[in-house]
Write a protein that holds these residues in place. Structure first.
Motif, short mmCIF file in Angstrom:
data_model
loop_
_atom_site.label_atom_id
_atom_site.label_comp_id
_atom_site.label_asym_id
_atom_site.label_seq_id
_atom_site.Cartn_x
_atom_site.Cartn_y
_atom_site.Cartn_z
N GLU A 69 0.83 -1.21 0.00
CA GLU A 69 0.00 0.00 0.00
C GLU A 69 0.86 1.25 0.00
O GLU A 69 0.56 2.23 -0.70
CB GLU A 69 -0.92 0.01 1.22
CG GLU A 69 -2.05 -0.98 1.14
CD GLU A 69 -2.85 -1.05 2.43
OE1 GLU A 69 -2.58 -0.26 3.35
OE2 GLU A 69 -3.74 -1.90 2.50
N ALA A 70 1.94 1.24 0.77
CA ALA A 70 2.81 2.42 0.82
C ALA A 70 3.50 2.66 -0.51
O ALA A 70 3.65 3.80 -0.94
CB ALA A 70 3.85 2.23 1.93
N SER A 75 4.07 4.47 -7.24
CA SER A 75 3.88 4.00 -8.61
C SER A 75 3.65 2.49 -8.63
O SER A 75 3.96 1.78 -7.68
CB SER A 75 5.10 4.34 -9.48
OG SER A 75 6.18 3.51 -9.15
N CYS A 76 3.15 2.04 -9.78
CA CYS A 76 2.88 0.61 -9.97
C CYS A 76 4.19 -0.18 -10.01
O CYS A 76 4.27 -1.28 -9.51
CB CYS A 76 2.09 0.42 -11.26
SG CYS A 76 1.54 -1.29 -11.50
N MET A 77 5.22 0.39 -10.60
CA MET A 77 6.52 -0.29 -10.68
C MET A 77 7.11 -0.51 -9.29
O MET A 77 7.77 -1.51 -9.05
CB MET A 77 7.50 0.51 -11.55
CG MET A 77 7.15 0.49 -13.00
SD MET A 77 7.18 -1.20 -13.61
CE MET A 77 6.58 -0.96 -15.24
N PRO A 118 -5.20 7.01 -12.45
CA PRO A 118 -4.97 6.09 -11.35
C PRO A 118 -5.79 4.82 -11.52
O PRO A 118 -6.86 4.82 -12.13
CB PRO A 118 -5.40 6.85 -10.10
CG PRO A 118 -6.33 7.90 -10.59
CD PRO A 118 -5.96 8.19 -12.02
N SER A 119 -5.27 3.73 -10.96
CA SER A 119 -5.90 2.42 -11.12
C SER A 119 -5.61 1.56 -9.89
O SER A 119 -5.07 2.06 -8.91
CB SER A 119 -5.34 1.75 -12.39
OG SER A 119 -6.01 0.54 -12.62
N THR A 120 -5.99 0.29 -9.98
CA THR A 120 -5.69 -0.66 -8.91
C THR A 120 -5.01 -1.88 -9.51
O THR A 120 -5.25 -2.24 -10.66
CB THR A 120 -6.96 -1.11 -8.18
OG1 THR A 120 -7.85 -1.71 -9.11
CG2 THR A 120 -7.64 0.04 -7.47
N ILE A 121 -4.16 -2.51 -8.71
CA ILE A 121 -3.60 -3.80 -9.09
C ILE A 121 -3.83 -4.76 -7.92
O ILE A 121 -3.91 -4.34 -6.77
CB ILE A 121 -2.10 -3.74 -9.45
CG1 ILE A 121 -1.26 -3.29 -8.27
CG2 ILE A 121 -1.86 -2.85 -10.65
CD1 ILE A 121 0.23 -3.47 -8.50
N GLU A 122 -3.94 -6.01 -8.27
CA GLU A 122 -4.18 -7.02 -7.24
C GLU A 122 -2.84 -7.56 -6.74
O GLU A 122 -1.92 -7.81 -7.51
CB GLU A 122 -5.01 -8.16 -7.82
CG GLU A 122 -5.42 -9.18 -6.80
CD GLU A 122 -6.31 -10.25 -7.40
OE1 GLU A 122 -7.46 -10.36 -6.94
OE2 GLU A 122 -5.85 -10.96 -8.31
N ILE A 146 -4.60 -2.79 -4.59
CA ILE A 146 -3.76 -1.68 -4.18
C ILE A 146 -3.98 -0.53 -5.16
O ILE A 146 -3.89 -0.71 -6.38
CB ILE A 146 -2.26 -2.06 -4.15
CG1 ILE A 146 -2.03 -3.28 -3.26
CG2 ILE A 146 -1.39 -0.89 -3.77
CD1 ILE A 146 -2.24 -3.02 -1.81
N TYR A 147 -4.23 0.62 -4.63
CA TYR A 147 -4.40 1.82 -5.45
C TYR A 147 -3.02 2.30 -5.92
O TYR A 147 -2.12 2.47 -5.11
CB TYR A 147 -5.09 2.92 -4.63
CG TYR A 147 -5.18 4.25 -5.33
CD1 TYR A 147 -6.15 4.48 -6.28
CD2 TYR A 147 -4.27 5.26 -5.05
CE1 TYR A 147 -6.25 5.70 -6.93
CE2 TYR A 147 -4.34 6.48 -5.68
CZ TYR A 147 -5.34 6.70 -6.63
OH TYR A 147 -5.42 7.91 -7.27
#
Length: 151
Positions: A69-70, A75-77, A118-122, A146-147
């Motif tokens: 989460e932090a 970023s997603c990366m 912005p998006s979410t990933i599992e 996770i946002y």
């Protein structure tokens, strides 16, 4: 007359001390209670280490989700980079070593284009005890969205 006097003394409560019969009966009752609680005590001794391992696994999984989460706010990366660093850092905690717990961190794929943010990933975090052995068992696993704000 003497017999009558002794009976009256017993009825009036004028005798002192406990007899051998009373002591034996109380010992028998205590022994029965001890035998009745023995299975409960043995069950508690068997479940103690198992519950401690599950609690340690829950703690490591929660730590993984908190770190994801932090990083997701950045970023997603960054979330995906946790998959390479998390298992080694989590496995060095005292509880993980003591109970033979290994943690896997599997992030989902990042959205393809910059317009999708912005998006979410599992993210899936799993704690396994004695991984890679015939006695291995999954202690706990958690799946969370996770946002992520940036690619």
């Amino acid at each position: 007359m003497k017999i009558l006097r002794n009976r009256l003394r017993l009825l009036s409560g004028d005798y002192t001390g406990l007899g051998l019969v009373e002591i034996l009966i109380s010992m028998l009752i205590l022994a029965l209670l001890a035998v009745a609680f023995l299975p409960l005590l043995l069950n508690t001794l068997q479940l103690g280490p198992k519950n401690a391992a599950i609690a340690a696994g829950n703690q490591l999984v929660a730590d993984g989700l908190t770190r994801a989460e932090a990083q997701g706010l950045a970023s997603c990366m960054n979330v995906q980079s946790l998959s390479s660093s998390f298992p080694t850092s989590a496995a060095t905690t005292a509880s993980a070593i003591e109970y033979g717990i290994s943690v896997t961190f599997v992030p989902g794929s990042c959205p393809a284009g910059p317009l999708e943010y912005p998006s979410t990933i599992e993210v899936l975090v799993t704690a396994v005890q004695y991984a890679g052995t015939p006695n291995s068992r999954v202690l706990t696993k958690a799946r969370q969205l996770i946002y992520v704000a940036l690619p």
